[in-house]
Design a protein around this motif. Structure first.
Motif, PDB file in Angstrom:
ATOM      1  N   UNK A 160       0.806  -1.436   0.214  1.00 37.54           N
ATOM      2  CA  UNK A 160      -0.108  -0.106  -0.362  1.00 37.54           C
ATOM      3  C   UNK A 160       0.830   1.928  -0.190  1.00 37.54           C
ATOM      4  N   UNK A 161       0.894   2.283  -0.501  1.00 39.57           N
ATOM      5  CA  UNK A 161       0.954   3.582  -0.441  1.00 39.57           C
ATOM      6  C   UNK A 161       1.132   4.108   0.661  1.00 39.57           C
ATOM      7  N   UNK A 162       2.697   4.677   1.232  1.00 40.57           N
ATOM      8  CA  UNK A 162       2.407   5.385   2.833  1.00 40.57           C
ATOM      9  C   UNK A 162       1.847   5.764   2.742  1.00 40.57           C
ATOM     10  N   UNK A 163       1.299   6.871   1.775  1.00 40.78           N
ATOM     11  CA  UNK A 163      -0.027   7.670   2.078  1.00 40.78           C
ATOM     12  C   UNK A 163      -1.363   7.442   2.411  1.00 40.78           C
ATOM     13  N   UNK A 164      -0.951   6.414   2.765  1.00 35.69           N
ATOM     14  CA  UNK A 164      -2.959   5.639   2.112  1.00 35.69           C
ATOM     15  C   UNK A 164      -2.442   4.517   2.995  1.00 35.69           C
ATOM     16  N   UNK A 165      -1.828   4.145   3.850  1.00 33.00           N
ATOM     17  CA  UNK A 165      -1.753   3.369   4.696  1.00 33.00           C
ATOM     18  C   UNK A 165      -2.475   3.533   6.305  1.00 33.00           C
ATOM     19  N   UNK A 166      -3.251   2.102   6.493  1.00 31.04           N
ATOM     20  CA  UNK A 166      -4.045   1.935   7.940  1.00 31.04           C
ATOM     21  C   UNK A 166      -3.637   1.689   8.565  1.00 31.04           C
ATOM     22  N   UNK A 167      -3.861   1.930  10.173  1.00 30.58           N
ATOM     23  CA  UNK A 167      -3.097   0.950  11.148  1.00 30.58           C
ATOM     24  C   UNK A 167      -4.046  -1.065  10.640  1.00 30.58           C
ATOM     25  N   UNK A 168      -5.393  -0.616  10.936  1.00 29.59           N
ATOM     26  CA  UNK A 168      -5.721  -2.372  10.324  1.00 29.59           C
ATOM     27  C   UNK A 168      -4.571  -2.668   9.578  1.00 29.59           C
ATOM     28  N   UNK A 169      -3.918  -2.040   7.861  1.00 29.83           N
ATOM     29  CA  UNK A 169      -3.102  -2.412   7.810  1.00 29.83           C
ATOM     30  C   UNK A 169      -1.801  -3.017   8.487  1.00 29.83           C
ATOM     31  N   UNK A 170      -1.053  -2.299   8.292  1.00 31.03           N
ATOM     32  CA  UNK A 170      -0.051  -2.244   9.180  1.00 31.03           C
ATOM     33  C   UNK A 170      -0.077  -3.812  10.805  1.00 31.03           C
ATOM     34  N   UNK A 171      -1.080  -3.509  11.437  1.00 34.69           N
ATOM     35  CA  UNK A 171      -1.413  -4.973  11.865  1.00 34.69           C
ATOM     36  C   UNK A 171      -1.369  -6.376  11.593  1.00 34.69           C
ATOM     37  N   UNK A 172      -2.902  -5.907  10.740  1.00 35.58           N
ATOM     38  CA  UNK A 172      -2.856  -7.038   9.421  1.00 35.58           C
ATOM     39  C   UNK A 172      -1.115  -8.211   9.213  1.00 35.58           C
TER      40      UNK A 172
END
Ligand SMILES: [Zn+2]
Length: 215
Positions: A79-91
């Motif tokens: 994912x583009x870092x400018x569009x990242x969410x906590x949920x994506x990182x957590x997963x």
């Protein structure tokens, strides 16, 4: 890494070798002329300024794709870092033993974060770069995602980092370096607590953090 993509109207003397720079009058320094390290020049039909790719160390790659065209290298990006969410990182970090810093530098997880900004984002989140990705909480990943978007947004606003030879596309020097909290500040006091910033090597990259504020 290093290297520059910038327009013909670039004004930074950083674009020149030091000998070329010192040989020029102040007026002559105002316009860039392609040198031995300028590998590509792109002209536009509307006769606007040309675009140059200058890359002393030859790490840069450029691909010309038609709109909508697929490419394996692009398909592999996360994912583009400018569009990242906590949920994506957590997963992405769940049950992973890899250091959280290395997870964030993995371009197939998160595209667009480099060494400087990862160190800065982890500092602002209070998370130590060496912590296992699987040990970062959902709440911390939420905060991290917010900080990543903020740090990158702020960096774009101020024109990037001029730690080595980065210049913005208009050729001016980036301003973000003046807001650095940890990157390349080893031995200097933490702006929050005064503790000396520490530097270690992690995943072959220089890594900077505050041993008190980052757990
Ligand atoms: Zn601190």
């Amino acid at each position: 890494m290093t290297g520059q993509l910038f327009s013909e109207s670039a004004t930074s003397p950083r674009l020149m070798t030091s000998t070329a720079r010192s040989a020029l009058s102040p007026e002559a320094q105002l316009r860039f002329r392609p040198d031995a390290h300028t590998h590509l020049r792109i002209g536009f039909e509307d006769a606007g300024p040309q675009l140059f790719l200058r890359d002393v160390r030859k790490f840069g790659k450029l691909m010309l794709l038609t709109p909508g065209e697929q490419h394996p290298r692009l398909d592999k990006l996360g994912i583009d870092a400018l569009e990242v969410s906590g949920e994506i990182l957590f997963a992405a970090g769940r049950k992973r033993k890899v250091a959280v810093k290395n997870l964030l530098l993995d371009q197939s997880v998160l595209a667009g974060m480099g060494n400087i900004y990862v160190d800065e984002a982890l500092c602002l989140t209070g998370v130590r770069p060496t912590r296992r990705a699987g040990r970062v909480t959902r709440r911390e990943y939420e905060r991290l995602a917010q900080v990543i978007r903020k740090v990158l947004g702020r960096s774009i606003e101020t024109g990037g980092s001029s730690i080595r030879d980065y210049v913005t596309p208009d050729g001016s020097d980036g301003g973000y370096q003046f807001e650095r909290r940890v990157y390349a500040r080893q031995g200097e006091p933490c702006v929050e607590c005064g503790e000396a910033i520490r530097r270690i090597v992690l995943g072959q990259r220089g890594t900077h953090y505050c041993p008190t504020c980052q757990k």
